[in-house]
Motif scaffolding. Structure first.
Motif, PDB file in Angstrom:
ATOM      1  N   GLU A   1     -12.076 -28.991 -21.096  1.00  0.00           N
ATOM      2  CA  GLU A   1     -13.112 -29.177 -21.801  1.00  0.00           C
ATOM      3  C   GLU A   1     -13.821 -30.131 -20.461  1.00  0.00           C
ATOM      4  OE1 GLU A   1     -15.103 -31.655 -24.646  1.00  0.00           O
ATOM      5  OE2 GLU A   1     -13.701 -29.841 -25.102  1.00  0.00           O
ATOM      6  N   ASN A   2     -15.182 -30.591 -20.881  1.00  0.00           N
ATOM      7  CA  ASN A   2     -15.516 -30.464 -19.602  1.00  0.00           C
ATOM      8  C   ASN A   2     -15.502 -32.228 -19.636  1.00  0.00           C
ATOM      9  OD1 ASN A   2     -17.753 -32.563 -18.097  1.00  0.00           O
ATOM     10  ND2 ASN A   2     -18.982 -29.826 -18.169  1.00  0.00           N
ATOM     11  N   THR A   3     -14.914 -31.901 -18.350  1.00  0.00           N
ATOM     12  CA  THR A   3     -14.752 -34.507 -18.403  1.00  0.00           C
ATOM     13  C   THR A   3     -16.257 -35.007 -17.650  1.00  0.00           C
ATOM     14  OG1 THR A   3     -13.275 -34.494 -16.445  1.00  0.00           O
ATOM     15  CG2 THR A   3     -12.129 -33.817 -18.688  1.00  0.00           C
ATOM     16  N   VAL A   4     -16.042 -34.312 -16.681  1.00  0.00           N
ATOM     17  CA  VAL A   4     -17.581 -34.747 -15.903  1.00  0.00           C
ATOM     18  C   VAL A   4     -18.143 -35.271 -16.720  1.00  0.00           C
ATOM     19  CG1 VAL A   4     -18.664 -33.827 -14.147  1.00  0.00           C
ATOM     20  CG2 VAL A   4     -16.955 -33.076 -14.133  1.00  0.00           C
ATOM     21  N   ALA A   5     -19.424 -34.192 -16.725  1.00  0.00           N
ATOM     22  CA  ALA A   5     -20.530 -34.870 -17.702  1.00  0.00           C
ATOM     23  C   ALA A   5     -19.930 -35.126 -19.214  1.00  0.00           C
ATOM     24  CB  ALA A   5     -21.399 -33.531 -18.752  1.00  0.00           C
ATOM     25  N   LEU A   6     -19.998 -36.454 -19.952  1.00  0.00           N
ATOM     26  CA  LEU A   6     -20.108 -36.943 -21.261  1.00  0.00           C
ATOM     27  C   LEU A   6     -21.511 -37.491 -22.293  1.00  0.00           C
ATOM     28  CD1 LEU A   6     -16.910 -39.265 -20.529  1.00  0.00           C
ATOM     29  CD2 LEU A   6     -17.211 -36.343 -21.444  1.00  0.00           C
ATOM     30  N   GLY A   7     -20.687 -37.448 -23.503  1.00  0.00           N
ATOM     31  CA  GLY A   7     -22.204 -37.597 -23.960  1.00  0.00           C
ATOM     32  C   GLY A   7     -23.197 -36.753 -24.523  1.00  0.00           C
TER      33      GLY A   7
END
Lengths: 377, 462
Positions: free
Chosen positions: B332-338
């Motif tokens: 799961e991408n945790t660096v770019a949110l929203g």
């Protein structure tokens, strides 16, 4: 004595249940923008401080506890925030204060809707915060079991106001920098998480909408709505029966001087002479099939007598009034063309708009941002 | 030889959004919050006889690396409120808003859209979107998130419930007769009951039927479920396939699903998003387009974009240097949110391999690579070239029209309105005057008849 402040409460064709049957009431236009635009334009010609738009998350009912099956009263309402927004570009000075129920709605959505109403009206937005303890209204949302204790509704309302206020401040005024040298559109140190945690909701923030022109749009509510955190409300509505009650209530409320307003709600039926006013009121009551009664005091008479009463109550401790026209088609023009000139003759009301924002009209300063750390802008 | 009649093109204007398509560094770029910008944009679209204006929505400011993302335009007004205000400064233009079905309740949204449709005289449309991220949920009562496999079932039930609310009034209830004193002909107007998995509600809806019956419904998802949802329930698709081949495939696929739902070919409009750059000549437009791409993808933006795939901090890398030698962090991408866009990289390792190969083959820096692999403008050329391209795509059934996304606020649509629209009108494929007053009329969509459960009607005297 300082000039008094005047607002009008708009609901359908007027406060009286038979108002929609009166000449000029336009009952088949109640769900059109044209009707609301005309009504608010009339209020603005009277230099009024603001109008409120009544609203609710259930169909109107003659019974306080449940929906009714009456077919002889106005039923149905348009969303008040959207009605206010629809009118905003057509008006220039008058404040626009939609009624909003905070019991079932999201503080995040409400905060940005009001911030946006403030942007599209260039600083004339307010809100009338309402709660609802009605079980049938709660069933429109199906999330909670009602009834709940009144204290819980007030606590939730207070939390709601706290959150919308924090979200309005979650952007500092100068957060948008558009700095091509560094490639940064905003200075993110000037955006703030609001980190509210409560029993009804938790909200992280920041808002998606920049701080509104007034900083904090005007928050109004009936006295007690956010009890005991009264200070969250800028302007409270009370429903006294006479000047003694005004004195009693305003003493209890002890508003900090210069920072808060107390308005009395008053339903009005106005005519050029007392007999005509009494006759019209009697005719309306006959048409409705019952004498009219409501939670506020009801005034039936001439603009001159009403001006006397307003000044007497003002002296007893009020800063203004929210008049509920019995019949908008008749009593709103009677306010703007009868009562207002009478008050102006007495130097008790403004002769022109002297501010561009609703806070400005009410003599309230633009608040500092609670999160601002740098030197005051 | 039989000739197919020319299809009429539908055009819409997407207010520039909070991503790097919008170039805020241009001296001509204005506020994206001031109401004046919205007025300018909407009135340009209406002057050009566009079908509608489109507003996107995002309910949490984007973050990257644990900080609010600051390189793109940030912040926007409330969708409903701006659309209602724009109704006061336009007469014909449809007003479409994106509203999330995850962080709202049907009763409230239905009354907002029904109200908007009344206040606009029948010009409201709803782009139904879903989300399932806990990140956005942190701003709302329900807080949590939806398992991915439930987002469409909830969205579908949300729309069904809202439809039941719209249909709880059929438009004949209000008599408003002062002589007889009858305001409502039906004592139970607005009665509804929905007992479903996601929503269990009942009572009386309090907004009478609006001019369009229901707002026009848009759907934007591209997955198989999204396409099925669109074919079953939507009036229009806000699509993403604006090239001839991809567009025709998508168009045929989605329209091909309509019959299964008892719907006709013309009941659903396919309107892909499209960007454009115009010049006096094709060569000038190409040059301008390249400049715009450089402005959209700065060195910093390129690094941040790469982090969407690599899912790790790449701030130490030189945007004018080669791609990182390390591999993306899986999961799961945790660096770019929203950001919805990170989910397009289903296999980040494969994407990284592909991009490294491309960069080596063409000797591209990080920034050049990102410019090469992210969307170039859909339409680039002189007005004549662009008008021809749009017409060709529509006549070839790659689309029914386009939702145009200018890169400048608020004037980015002006040149299109002034130069391309007259050419489309000359070709006889775009209206020269509005012939209807509602958005359904602009889009050639029928007014829906209310559907109410059998036996739902109660006698007035009950």
């Amino acid at each position: 004595m300082p000039e008094l402040h005047l607002a009008v409460a708009l609901d359908g064709a007027g406060a009286h249940p038979a108002a929609w049957r009166e000449p000029g009431a336009r009952p088949d236009e109640l769900f059109t923008a044209r009707y609301w635009a005309d009504v608010v334009a009339e209020a603005e010609t009277g230099l009024l401080d603001f109008v409120t738009f009544d609203d609710g998350l259930a169909l109107q009912s003659a019974s306080a506890a449940e929906p009714d099956t009456r077919t002889d009263h106005v039923r149905g309402r348009l969303d008040a925030v959207l009605t206010a927004a629809r009118i905003a570009p057509l008006t220039r000075h008058i404040g626009l204060v939609p009624g909003v129920t905070v019991t079932h709605t999201e503080p995040f959505h409400l905060s940005k809707a009001l911030a946006t109403l403030d942007h599209v009206s260039r600083g004339r937005a307010g809100v009338h915060i309402q709660t609802s303890g009605l079980p049938h209204e709660a069933r429109h949302f199906g999330r909670r079991e009602f009834p709940v204790p009144v204290g819980e509704l007030a606590g939730e309302a207070a939390d709601h106001i706290e959150v919308i206020r924090r979200l309005w401040d979650s952007w500092e005024d100068d957060a948008e920098i558009r700095d091509t040298a560094t490639g940064r559109f905003i200075d993110r140190d000037k955006l703030h998480y609001v980190d509210f945690k409560g029993p009804y909701f938790s909200v992280r923030g920041p808002s998606i909408t920049p701080r509104p022109p007034q900083g904090q749009p005007l928050v109004t509510a009936r006295a007690g709505t956010a009890a005991p955190r009264h200070a969250l409300v800028d302007l409270v509505y009370i429903t006294p029966r006479d000047a003694d009650e005004v004195r009693a209530v305003t003493t209890l409320l002890t508003p900090p001087p210069g920072t808060r307003h107390v308005f009395a709600d008053l339903t009005v039926f106005l005519d050029e002479d007392q007999r005509a006013a009494d006759a019209r009121r009697a005719r309306l009551d006959a048409q409705a099939g019952a004498p009219y009664g409501t939670d506020s005091a009801v005034f039936t008479g001439t603009p001159g007598r009403l001006a006397d009463l307003l000044q007497e109550w003002q002296q007893a401790g009020l800063s203004g009034f929210r008049l509920r026209p019995g019949v908008i088609a008749h009593d709103l023009p009677a306010i703007t063309r009868g009562l207002v000139p009478e008050l102006q003759r007495r130097s008790a009301f403004r002769r022109g708009y002297r501010a561009d924002t609703l806070r400005g009209l009410l003599g309230l300063p633009r608040p500092a941002n609670r999160y601002a750390t740098g030197p005051a802008a | 030889m039989s000739t197919k009649p020319l299809k009429q093109i539908h055009l819409a204007a997407h207010f520039p959004g909070v991503n790097n398509t919008t170039v805020w560094s241009d001296p001509a770029a204005g506020s994206h919050i001031d109401f004046d910008s919205f007025v300018h944009f909407a009135q340009t679209a209406e002057r050009a006889k566009f079908d509608f204006l489109f507003l996107a929505e995002g309910l949490r400011l984007r973050e990257q690396g644990g900080k609010i993302y600051d390189l793109d335009v940030v912040g926007r007004p409330d969708t409903f409120t701006v659309l209602a205000a724009l109704a006061a400064v336009t007469e014909h233009l449809g007003l479409t808003g994106t509203i999330n079905s995850t962080f709202n309740e049907p009763y409230e949204v239905a009354r907002q859209f029904a109200s908007l449709d009344h206040l606009t005289g029948g010009r409201a449309a709803w782009n139904v979107v879903t989300s399932w991220d806990a990140f956005t949920g942190e701003n709302f009562r329900r807080g949590g998130f939806l398992p991915r496999n439930e987002r469409y079932t909830r969205a579908r039930e949300f729309l069904e419930t809202a439809t039941e609310l719209f249909d709880s009034w059929d438009g004949t209830e209000i008599a408003a007769d002062p002589v007889t004193g009858v305001f409502l002909r039906d004592a139970r107007a607005g009665a509804f009951a929905h007992h479903g998995r996601h929503f269990d509600i009942e009572g009386r809806f309090n907004v009478p039927r609006s001019p369009q019956g229901r707002p026009v419904v848009f759907q934007a998802g591209d997955s198989d479920e999204g396409r099925e949802f669109a074919a079953a329930r939507a009036d229009a698709v806000f699509g993403r396939h604006a090239t001839l081949q991809e567009g025709r495939a998508f168009y045929a696929d989605v329209k091909g699903r309509l019959a299964r739902h008892g719907r006709r070919h013309e009941d659903l409009k396919i309107l892909p998003a499209a960007t454009f750059v115009l010049g006096d000549t094709d060569a000038e437009a190409r040059e301008l387009a390249h400049e715009v791409r450089r402005l959209q993808v700065s060195g910093q933006t390129a690094i941040k974009y790469l982090e969407h795939v690599w899912n790790r901090d790449l701030s130490g890398h030189d945007p004018d240097g080669p791609l990182p030698a390390t591999d993306p962090v899986p999961g799961e991408n945790t660096v770019a949110l929203g950001r919805a866009s990170v989910r397009q990289f289903r296999d980040p390792l494969a994407t990284a391999r592909e991009w490294r190969a491309l960069a080596e083959a063409k000797n591209l820096s990080i920034r050049e690579l990102v410019i090469a692999v992210t969307a170039r403008q859909t339409f680039v050329g002189s007005a004549a070239t662009v008008a021809g391209a749009i017409d060709t795509l529509v006549q070839a059934d790659a689309a029914d029209g386009f939702i145009l996304v200018p890169h400048l606020t608020p004037g980015g649509l002006d040149v299109f309105a002034d130069t391309v629209v007259p050419l489309l009108q000359e070709r006889g494929v775009f209206r020269t005057e509005y012939t209807g007053s509602t958005l359904r009329e602009h889009l050639g969509l029928a007014v829906p008849q209310p559907v109410r459960p059998a036996g739902d009607r109660q006698p007035a005297a009950r």
